[in-house]
Motif scaffolding. Structure first.
Motif, PDB file in Angstrom:
ATOM      1  N   PRO A   1       0.878   3.994  -6.543  1.00  0.00           N
ATOM      2  CA  PRO A   1       0.633   5.486  -6.446  1.00  0.00           C
ATOM      3  C   PRO A   1      -0.653   5.843  -5.898  1.00  0.00           C
ATOM      4  O   PRO A   1      -1.625   5.171  -5.986  1.00  0.00           O
ATOM      5  N   ALA A   2      -0.524   7.030  -5.470  1.00  0.00           N
ATOM      6  CA  ALA A   2      -1.734   7.517  -4.646  1.00  0.00           C
ATOM      7  C   ALA A   2      -1.560   9.091  -4.813  1.00  0.00           C
ATOM      8  O   ALA A   2      -0.532   9.497  -4.902  1.00  0.00           O
ATOM      9  N   PRO A   3      -2.853   9.869  -4.466  1.00  0.00           N
ATOM     10  CA  PRO A   3      -2.770  11.331  -4.349  1.00  0.00           C
ATOM     11  C   PRO A   3      -1.914  11.561  -3.177  1.00  0.00           C
ATOM     12  O   PRO A   3      -1.600  10.892  -2.214  1.00  0.00           O
ATOM     13  N   LYS A   4      -1.188  13.002  -3.248  1.00  0.00           N
ATOM     14  CA  LYS A   4      -0.201  13.331  -2.392  1.00  0.00           C
ATOM     15  C   LYS A   4      -0.786  13.510  -0.896  1.00  0.00           C
ATOM     16  O   LYS A   4      -0.096  12.887  -0.090  1.00  0.00           O
ATOM     17  N   LEU A   5      -1.806  14.042  -0.814  1.00  0.00           N
ATOM     18  CA  LEU A   5      -2.444  14.243   0.480  1.00  0.00           C
ATOM     19  C   LEU A   5      -2.764  12.768   1.198  1.00  0.00           C
ATOM     20  O   LEU A   5      -2.456  12.535   2.208  1.00  0.00           O
ATOM     21  N   LEU A   6      -3.491  11.782   0.279  1.00  0.00           N
ATOM     22  CA  LEU A   6      -3.644  10.568   0.900  1.00  0.00           C
ATOM     23  C   LEU A   6      -2.343   9.876   1.166  1.00  0.00           C
ATOM     24  O   LEU A   6      -2.108   9.067   2.313  1.00  0.00           O
ATOM     25  N   LYS A   7      -1.279   9.849   0.462  1.00  0.00           N
ATOM     26  CA  LYS A   7       0.125   9.280   0.547  1.00  0.00           C
ATOM     27  C   LYS A   7       0.504   9.589   2.065  1.00  0.00           C
ATOM     28  O   LYS A   7       1.152   8.918   2.702  1.00  0.00           O
ATOM     29  N   ASN A   8       0.578  10.898   2.055  1.00  0.00           N
ATOM     30  CA  ASN A   8       1.263  11.716   3.121  1.00  0.00           C
ATOM     31  C   ASN A   8       0.513  11.382   4.473  1.00  0.00           C
ATOM     32  O   ASN A   8       1.186  10.951   5.504  1.00  0.00           O
ATOM     33  N   ARG A   9      -0.822  11.216   4.482  1.00  0.00           N
ATOM     34  CA  ARG A   9      -1.690  10.619   5.641  1.00  0.00           C
ATOM     35  C   ARG A   9      -1.250   9.155   5.937  1.00  0.00           C
ATOM     36  O   ARG A   9      -1.043   8.832   7.133  1.00  0.00           O
ATOM     37  N   PHE A  10      -1.145   8.601   4.950  1.00  0.00           N
ATOM     38  CA  PHE A  10      -0.884   7.102   5.227  1.00  0.00           C
ATOM     39  C   PHE A  10       0.525   6.702   5.635  1.00  0.00           C
ATOM     40  O   PHE A  10       0.536   5.991   6.535  1.00  0.00           O
ATOM     41  N   VAL A  11       1.350   7.574   5.142  1.00  0.00           N
ATOM     42  CA  VAL A  11       2.774   7.524   5.460  1.00  0.00           C
ATOM     43  C   VAL A  11       2.967   7.848   7.154  1.00  0.00           C
ATOM     44  O   VAL A  11       3.569   7.198   7.909  1.00  0.00           O
ATOM     45  N   SER A  12       2.182   8.709   7.643  1.00  0.00           N
ATOM     46  CA  SER A  12       2.358   9.322   8.774  1.00  0.00           C
ATOM     47  C   SER A  12       1.668   8.229   9.716  1.00  0.00           C
ATOM     48  O   SER A  12       2.076   8.069  10.800  1.00  0.00           O
ATOM     49  N   LEU A  13       0.578   7.715   9.372  1.00  0.00           N
ATOM     50  CA  LEU A  13      -0.253   6.597  10.243  1.00  0.00           C
ATOM     51  C   LEU A  13       0.839   5.337  10.240  1.00  0.00           C
ATOM     52  O   LEU A  13       0.970   4.821  11.222  1.00  0.00           O
ATOM     53  N   VAL A  14       1.559   5.002   9.153  1.00  0.00           N
ATOM     54  CA  VAL A  14       2.314   3.760   9.204  1.00  0.00           C
ATOM     55  C   VAL A  14       3.242   4.058  10.094  1.00  0.00           C
ATOM     56  O   VAL A  14       3.917   3.206  10.816  1.00  0.00           O
ATOM     57  N   SER A  15       3.830   5.527  10.312  1.00  0.00           N
ATOM     58  CA  SER A  15       5.092   5.714  10.941  1.00  0.00           C
ATOM     59  C   SER A  15       4.923   5.735  12.247  1.00  0.00           C
ATOM     60  O   SER A  15       5.504   5.350  13.242  1.00  0.00           O
ATOM     61  N   LEU A  16       3.578   5.898  12.713  1.00  0.00           N
ATOM     62  CA  LEU A  16       3.170   6.025  14.284  1.00  0.00           C
ATOM     63  C   LEU A  16       3.122   4.399  14.387  1.00  0.00           C
ATOM     64  O   LEU A  16       3.226   4.181  15.713  1.00  0.00           O
ATOM     65  N   ILE A  17       2.797   3.422  13.566  1.00  0.00           N
ATOM     66  CA  ILE A  17       2.631   2.137  13.836  1.00  0.00           C
ATOM     67  C   ILE A  17       3.987   1.473  14.120  1.00  0.00           C
ATOM     68  O   ILE A  17       4.048   0.645  14.964  1.00  0.00           O
ATOM     69  N   LEU A  18       4.731   1.992  13.224  1.00  0.00           N
ATOM     70  CA  LEU A  18       6.190   1.071  13.281  1.00  0.00           C
ATOM     71  C   LEU A  18       6.892   1.239  14.794  1.00  0.00           C
ATOM     72  O   LEU A  18       7.562   0.124  14.961  1.00  0.00           O
ATOM     73  N   GLN A  19       6.916   2.300  15.465  1.00  0.00           N
ATOM     74  CA  GLN A  19       7.201   2.065  16.710  1.00  0.00           C
ATOM     75  C   GLN A  19       6.963   0.982  17.854  1.00  0.00           C
ATOM     76  O   GLN A  19       7.698   0.270  18.206  1.00  0.00           O
ATOM     77  N   PRO A  20       5.757   0.712  17.895  1.00  0.00           N
ATOM     78  CA  PRO A  20       5.168  -0.197  18.616  1.00  0.00           C
ATOM     79  C   PRO A  20       5.446  -1.584  18.083  1.00  0.00           C
ATOM     80  O   PRO A  20       5.401  -2.700  18.732  1.00  0.00           O
TER      81      PRO A  20
ATOM     82  N   LEU B   1       0.973  -1.167  -0.039  1.00  0.00           N
ATOM     83  CA  LEU B   1      -0.057  -0.050  -0.066  1.00  0.00           C
ATOM     84  C   LEU B   1       0.842   1.211  -0.049  1.00  0.00           C
ATOM     85  O   LEU B   1       0.389   2.361  -0.650  1.00  0.00           O
ATOM     86  N   LEU B   2       2.060   1.149   0.617  1.00  0.00           N
ATOM     87  CA  LEU B   2       2.832   2.288   0.693  1.00  0.00           C
ATOM     88  C   LEU B   2       3.608   2.630  -0.808  1.00  0.00           C
ATOM     89  O   LEU B   2       3.927   3.788  -1.246  1.00  0.00           O
ATOM     90  N   THR B   3       3.636   1.507  -1.585  1.00  0.00           N
ATOM     91  CA  THR B   3       4.470   1.625  -2.689  1.00  0.00           C
ATOM     92  C   THR B   3       3.449   2.028  -3.786  1.00  0.00           C
ATOM     93  O   THR B   3       4.049   2.210  -5.083  1.00  0.00           O
TER      94      THR B   3
END
Length: 129
Positions: free
Chosen positions: A25-44, A21-23
């Motif tokens: 192509p998606a609209p920039k806004l959707l991609k940025n939100r999804f990347v930030s969500l996955v980044s929050l999930i990565l630490q735990p 899902l990260l790789t």
């Protein structure tokens, strides 16, 4: 013991789905939100690395203390059971390695997307000046 491998299998499947899902192509806004969500999930989700490492140590210990069935004394069923356990151990090693590798890939993809976003912001500021 099967529950641990089932959990690891689900985690690997989830990591693979997130990487996919990260790789795409998606609209920039959707991609940025999804990347930030996955980044929050990565630490735990970092728990998967020591968990997989522990499982690898468990496989190694069992392999070192496994009774080898290579002589002519073993029956066919004992030899089959030995080979089946070896195949399962090999499958589980691949599963542990893929869990660690996919976690690292997710981390690097998120970092790359954030770096691209930061560079785009810098470029936008330079164009505005």
């Amino acid at each position: 013991m099967g529950l641990q491998w089932m959990i690891l299998t689900y985690v690997v499947a989830a990591e693979a789905a997130l990487a996919f899902l990260l790789t795409i192509p998606a609209p920039k806004l959707l991609k940025n939100r999804f990347v930030s969500l996955v980044s929050l999930i990565l630490q735990p989700a970092l728990f998967i690395v020591p968990f997989a490492g522990f499982q690898l140590l468990d496989i190694y210990w069992k392999n070192e203390h496994r009774l080898a069935c290579t002589s002519d004394i073993c029956t066919a069923s004992e030899r089959d059971r030995y080979e089946k356990s070896m195949y399962k151990a090999q499958r589980n090693v691949i599963l542990c390695a893929s869990a660690c590798l996919l976690y690292w890939c997710l981390f690097r993809i998120c970092k790359l997307c954030k770096d691209i976003q930061n560079l785009e912001e810098v470029e936008k500021r330079y164009k505005d000046k």
